[in-house]
Design a protein around this motif. Structure first.
Motif, mmCIF file in Angstrom:
data_model
loop_
_atom_site.group_PDB
_atom_site.id
_atom_site.type_symbol
_atom_site.label_atom_id
_atom_site.label_comp_id
_atom_site.label_asym_id
_atom_site.label_seq_id
_atom_site.Cartn_x
_atom_site.Cartn_y
_atom_site.Cartn_z
ATOM 1 N N ILE A 6 -82.349 -29.027 69.150
ATOM 2 C CA ILE A 6 -82.277 -27.818 69.979
ATOM 3 C C ILE A 6 -83.620 -27.564 70.653
ATOM 4 N N VAL A 7 -84.690 -27.593 69.877
ATOM 5 C CA VAL A 7 -86.034 -27.366 70.435
ATOM 6 C C VAL A 7 -86.324 -28.393 71.519
ATOM 7 N N ASN A 8 -86.064 -29.663 71.256
ATOM 8 C CA ASN A 8 -86.331 -30.715 72.239
ATOM 9 C C ASN A 8 -85.493 -30.539 73.499
ATOM 10 N N ASP A 9 -84.210 -30.215 73.355
ATOM 11 C CA ASP A 9 -83.351 -30.023 74.529
ATOM 12 C C ASP A 9 -83.856 -28.870 75.398
ATOM 13 N N ILE A 10 -84.238 -27.777 74.768
ATOM 14 C CA ILE A 10 -84.702 -26.618 75.535
ATOM 15 C C ILE A 10 -86.043 -26.904 76.202
ATOM 16 N N ILE A 11 -86.973 -27.512 75.491
ATOM 17 C CA ILE A 11 -88.276 -27.864 76.077
ATOM 18 C C ILE A 11 -88.084 -28.843 77.231
ATOM 19 N N ASN A 12 -87.250 -29.855 77.043
ATOM 20 C CA ASN A 12 -86.984 -30.818 78.122
ATOM 21 C C ASN A 12 -86.364 -30.137 79.330
ATOM 22 N N TYR A 13 -85.455 -29.212 79.105
ATOM 23 C CA TYR A 13 -84.814 -28.507 80.209
ATOM 24 C C TYR A 13 -85.833 -27.726 81.029
ATOM 25 N N ILE A 14 -86.697 -26.964 80.365
ATOM 26 C CA ILE A 14 -87.628 -26.140 81.149
ATOM 27 C C ILE A 14 -88.640 -26.991 81.895
ATOM 28 N N THR A 15 -89.011 -28.134 81.361
ATOM 29 C CA THR A 15 -89.973 -28.976 82.082
ATOM 30 C C THR A 15 -89.313 -29.687 83.262
ATOM 31 N N GLN A 16 -87.999 -29.886 83.206
ATOM 32 C CA GLN A 16 -87.292 -30.541 84.305
ATOM 33 C C GLN A 16 -86.834 -29.581 85.393
ATOM 34 N N THR A 17 -86.707 -28.289 85.073
ATOM 35 C CA THR A 17 -86.110 -27.372 86.035
ATOM 36 C C THR A 17 -87.090 -26.482 86.774
ATOM 37 N N TYR A 19 -91.560 -25.288 87.434
ATOM 38 C CA TYR A 19 -92.984 -25.536 87.253
ATOM 39 C C TYR A 19 -93.628 -24.394 86.473
ATOM 40 N N THR A 20 -92.941 -23.919 85.482
ATOM 41 C CA THR A 20 -93.428 -22.805 84.685
ATOM 42 C C THR A 20 -93.761 -23.269 83.283
ATOM 43 N N THR A 21 -94.353 -22.385 82.521
ATOM 44 C CA THR A 21 -94.637 -22.679 81.128
ATOM 45 C C THR A 21 -93.658 -21.915 80.247
ATOM 46 N N ALA A 22 -93.672 -22.220 78.959
ATOM 47 C CA ALA A 22 -92.765 -21.556 78.030
ATOM 48 C C ALA A 22 -92.959 -20.047 78.023
ATOM 49 N N SER A 23 -94.165 -19.582 78.334
ATOM 50 C CA SER A 23 -94.405 -18.133 78.326
ATOM 51 C C SER A 23 -93.671 -17.416 79.458
ATOM 52 N N ASP A 24 -93.112 -18.161 80.405
ATOM 53 C CA ASP A 24 -92.298 -17.586 81.480
ATOM 54 C C ASP A 24 -90.818 -17.544 81.105
ATOM 55 N N TRP A 25 -90.519 -17.881 79.868
ATOM 56 C CA TRP A 25 -89.146 -17.983 79.396
ATOM 57 C C TRP A 25 -88.913 -17.075 78.203
ATOM 58 N N LEU A 68 -89.592 -22.111 68.688
ATOM 59 C CA LEU A 68 -89.834 -21.902 70.120
ATOM 60 C C LEU A 68 -90.758 -20.713 70.365
ATOM 61 N N ILE A 69 -90.627 -19.673 69.576
ATOM 62 C CA ILE A 69 -91.482 -18.494 69.752
ATOM 63 C C ILE A 69 -92.900 -18.756 69.241
ATOM 64 N N ARG A 70 -93.016 -19.384 68.113
ATOM 65 C CA ARG A 70 -94.333 -19.552 67.480
ATOM 66 C C ARG A 70 -95.138 -20.730 68.016
ATOM 67 N N LYS A 71 -94.477 -21.825 68.347
ATOM 68 C CA LYS A 71 -95.211 -23.038 68.739
ATOM 69 C C LYS A 71 -95.239 -23.295 70.237
ATOM 70 N N HIS A 72 -94.359 -22.658 70.972
ATOM 71 C CA HIS A 72 -94.253 -22.948 72.415
ATOM 72 C C HIS A 72 -94.312 -21.690 73.258
ATOM 73 N N PRO A 73 -95.037 -20.721 72.934
ATOM 74 C CA PRO A 73 -95.030 -19.304 73.263
ATOM 75 C C PRO A 73 -93.919 -18.762 74.169
ATOM 76 N N PHE A 74 -92.667 -19.009 73.803
ATOM 77 C CA PHE A 74 -91.563 -18.325 74.476
ATOM 78 C C PHE A 74 -91.654 -16.851 74.131
ATOM 79 N N LYS A 75 -91.185 -16.016 75.026
ATOM 80 C CA LYS A 75 -91.030 -14.607 74.702
ATOM 81 C C LYS A 75 -89.703 -14.480 73.950
ATOM 82 N N GLY A 76 -89.587 -13.491 73.118
ATOM 83 C CA GLY A 76 -88.357 -13.291 72.374
ATOM 84 C C GLY A 76 -88.642 -12.566 71.086
ATOM 85 N N GLY A 77 -87.604 -12.302 70.354
ATOM 86 C CA GLY A 77 -87.754 -11.603 69.096
ATOM 87 C C GLY A 77 -86.595 -11.897 68.175
#
Length: 98
Positions: A6-17, A19-25, A68-77
């Motif tokens: 799950i983590v890999n699929d989501i990280i791969n998706y945001i890098t392919q779609t 030019y933002t970083t995880a903090s924009d998600w 995703l929240i702790r290691k890839h600074p996604f926003k969320g709770g």
């Protein structure tokens, strides 16, 4: 899916779609990802950037969300309702509601 997939699929998706970083998600978990994304968070289904994956269990969904929240600074709770097994993410825009 397991938490690493799950983590890999989501990280791969945001890098392919975009030019933002995880903090924009934003990342979350839900029992109904479509309702959370398109109704609650106001993500544009047609032109927005979003993804969701089904976890093997609620425990796996919560673990993937925390990674995703702790290691890839996604926003969320923490949240997710009753027995959430989907992990979702979307790009934050001026139209979305976190």
């Amino acid at each position: 899916m397991d938490q690493n997939s799950i983590v890999n699929d989501i990280i791969n998706y945001i890098t392919q779609t975009s030019y933002t970083t995880a903090s924009d998600w934003y990342v979350g978990i839900a029992t109904s990802p479509s309702a959370r994304l398109f109704s609650d968070h106001n993500v544009d289904q047609g032109s927005g950037h979003w993804i969701y994956c089904q976890a093997m269990s609620e425990k796996v969904a919560r673990a993937a969300e925390q990674i995703l929240i702790r290691k890839h600074p996604f926003k969320g709770g923490v949240g997710g309702g009753l027995c959430p097994t989907y992990v979702y993410a979307y790009r934050i825009t001026s139209f979305t509601s976190e």
